[in-house]
Design a protein around this motif. Structure first.
Motif, mmCIF file in Angstrom:
data_model
loop_
_atom_site.group_PDB
_atom_site.id
_atom_site.type_symbol
_atom_site.label_atom_id
_atom_site.label_comp_id
_atom_site.label_asym_id
_atom_site.label_seq_id
_atom_site.Cartn_x
_atom_site.Cartn_y
_atom_site.Cartn_z
ATOM 1 N N ALA A 189 0.833 -1.212 0.000
ATOM 2 C CA ALA A 189 0.000 0.000 0.000
ATOM 3 C C ALA A 189 0.865 1.257 0.000
ATOM 4 O O ALA A 189 0.570 2.230 -0.712
ATOM 5 C CB ALA A 189 -0.944 -0.003 1.199
ATOM 6 N N ASN A 193 0.785 3.999 -3.036
ATOM 7 C CA ASN A 193 0.413 5.392 -2.783
ATOM 8 C C ASN A 193 1.545 6.358 -3.132
ATOM 9 O O ASN A 193 1.292 7.465 -3.626
ATOM 10 C CB ASN A 193 0.002 5.565 -1.324
ATOM 11 C CG ASN A 193 -1.338 4.908 -1.018
ATOM 12 O OD1 ASN A 193 -2.202 4.831 -1.876
ATOM 13 N ND2 ASN A 193 -1.487 4.414 0.207
ATOM 14 N N CYS A 218 -7.942 -0.112 -5.455
ATOM 15 C CA CYS A 218 -6.558 -0.301 -5.015
ATOM 16 C C CYS A 218 -6.083 0.943 -4.244
ATOM 17 O O CYS A 218 -6.586 2.044 -4.489
ATOM 18 C CB CYS A 218 -5.653 -0.539 -6.226
ATOM 19 S SG CYS A 218 -5.810 -2.206 -6.891
ATOM 20 N N PRO A 219 -5.206 0.774 -3.284
ATOM 21 C CA PRO A 219 -4.381 -0.427 -3.078
ATOM 22 C C PRO A 219 -5.020 -1.528 -2.246
ATOM 23 O O PRO A 219 -4.431 -2.602 -2.096
ATOM 24 C CB PRO A 219 -3.161 0.127 -2.354
ATOM 25 C CG PRO A 219 -3.691 1.283 -1.570
ATOM 26 C CD PRO A 219 -4.737 1.907 -2.443
ATOM 27 N N ASP A 220 -6.230 -1.331 -1.702
ATOM 28 C CA ASP A 220 -6.825 -2.337 -0.817
ATOM 29 C C ASP A 220 -6.983 -3.689 -1.507
ATOM 30 O O ASP A 220 -6.683 -4.733 -0.907
ATOM 31 C CB ASP A 220 -8.189 -1.852 -0.315
ATOM 32 C CG ASP A 220 -8.071 -0.659 0.620
ATOM 33 O OD1 ASP A 220 -6.937 -0.368 1.058
ATOM 34 O OD2 ASP A 220 -9.098 -0.007 0.896
ATOM 35 N N VAL A 223 -3.658 -5.419 -1.721
ATOM 36 C CA VAL A 223 -3.271 -5.976 -0.425
ATOM 37 C C VAL A 223 -4.000 -7.285 -0.174
ATOM 38 O O VAL A 223 -3.398 -8.297 0.230
ATOM 39 C CB VAL A 223 -3.569 -4.965 0.705
ATOM 40 C CG1 VAL A 223 -3.366 -5.617 2.075
ATOM 41 C CG2 VAL A 223 -2.687 -3.733 0.560
#
Length: 387
Positions: A189, A193, A218-220, A223
């Protein structure tokens, strides 16, 4: 853009700025002029081709280099000649334009073009899920490495980037120095970012990270991909040996460059694009047909810098999975090496127009040079007669 104003200005100033040479140096200067005239004539056939065939930046670059040598020989003979310096400056200007176009169509320019083709294929599915998320992000990291000066990543982010290039993406999962999917889940993450916030608006990284953020959460989602879908060594080994799944962008480029370096094989455009967008089974079929081995066997025996490290008792300290033979990880130097085998991409319509404009300028300056050299010669002949 260079305009005809340069040539017109040169022509109007030649007769007022003919070189003044001391009488004792006239014969030497005349010899220099005669040599320059003969050297200039050597590129006349190449210039004639400009009107007979499509624009060719290599031909024009060769002519420009030759013209520059002619002018430089005159400058060295008479350093006070402002006309020579002015002509040299205009040649330098369009030489720089030609070089810029060459850089965009060959070498890393062709590499970047291939990356855009892969992104266009990946982005046909939205939102991205599974390993497509990793492949898209690998393209982002490749773009970052090629344009590293545009980013100011921390040491931690650079370490994550280099590990990801080796172990992230379709078919590339593995662990090296105790770094595995859980570690990627913890670190990715921050890296995403950092790039998202720094990517120049005209970059591929900018396009992809914006798409991944707005359409694929994203980024979730990236991950979660690492947390839930890292897989295990046996699964990845079986997939590779059975032609199941996709191939990461980096490995596509490594395989493509390796095959292009094989002089016994001449890829068709369809086969070239297959390496960029085809499945592992498609690439396996090509490898089996041409090398008598599947892709993973080719990687282990023929692909410079790579192997797929498999053991029934994997040790994360020793490493397992896809392995790149460098303690530095994947760097831009590796991309430069891969790009040496890539064919130049076709010119865009705008690039063709620009080369045609440069071609017109090259032809006009060729005539300017001939006129200027003749003026110089006539002037010095007159001086010689009066000595």
């Amino acid at each position: 853009m260079i305009t005809n104003n340069i040539t017109n200005a040169l022509l109007s100033g030649i007769e007022q700025q003919t070189p003044q040479v001391a009488p004792q140096n006239v014969e030497t200067y005349l010899a220099t002029i005669e040599k320059a005239q003969k050297d200039l004539e050597k590129v006349d056939p190449a210039i004639a081709l400009v009107d007979e065939q499509p624009a060719d930046s290599e031909v024009l670059a060769m002519v420009a280099a030759h013209q520059k040598q002619v002018v430089q020989s005159m400058v060295s003979s008479n350093p006070e000649d402002a006309i020579a310096l002015t002509i040299a400056a205009s040649i330098e200007a369009y030489s720089a334009q030609l070089e810029a176009i060459e850089q965009q169509t060959k070498g890393l320019g062709a590499f970047e073009d291939a990356m855009e083709v892969m992104w266009e294929d990946i982005s046909q599915t939205s939102p991205l899920t599974g390993y497509a998320l990793e492949d898209a992000f690998q393209l982002v990291l490749m773009d970052v490495l090629i344009h590293a000066d545009d980013y100011h990543l921390s040491t931690e982010d650079m370490n994550t980037l280099q590990r990801f290039m080796e172990c992230g993406g379709s078919g590339m999962h593995g662990s090296h120095e105790y770094y595995n999917g859980d570690d990627f889940a913890d670190d990715i993450a921050s890296l995403f970012n950092s790039i998202y916030n720094q990517a120049p608006p005209d970059s591929l990284a900018y396009t992809i990270t914006r798409s991944m953020s707005s359409q694929s959460n994203c980024p979730d989602a990236l991950v979660q991909q690492f947390e839930d879908n890292w897989g295990n060594l046996d699964q990845w080994y079986d997939d590779w040996n059975n032609g199941v799944g996709e191939v990461s962008p980096l490995m596509r480029m490594a395989l493509l460059s390796s095959v292009l370096a094989d002089e016994s094989i001449e890829l068709t455009s369809e086969e070239y694009n297959m390496f960029l967008t085809g499945s592992l089974s498609d690439i396996d079929a090509f490898m089996t047909d041409h090398y008598g081995k599947n892709t993973i066997t080719y990687i282990n025996s023929d692909l410079d810098g790579w192997n797929y490290y498999y053991t029934t008792s994997p040790n994360e300290g020793t490493g397992y999975g896809m392995n790149f033979w460098s303690t530095q990880g994947v760097t831009v130097d590796y991309f430069t090496e891969l790009s040496k085998n890539l064919p130049a991409r076709p010119l865009t319509d705008e690039e063709l127009k620009e080369i045609n404009r440069i071609g017109d300028q090259v032809k006009m300056l060729q005539q300017t040079l001939k006129y200027w050299l003749q003026i110089c010669r006539d002037e010095q002949m007159a001086i010689a007669r009066n000595i």
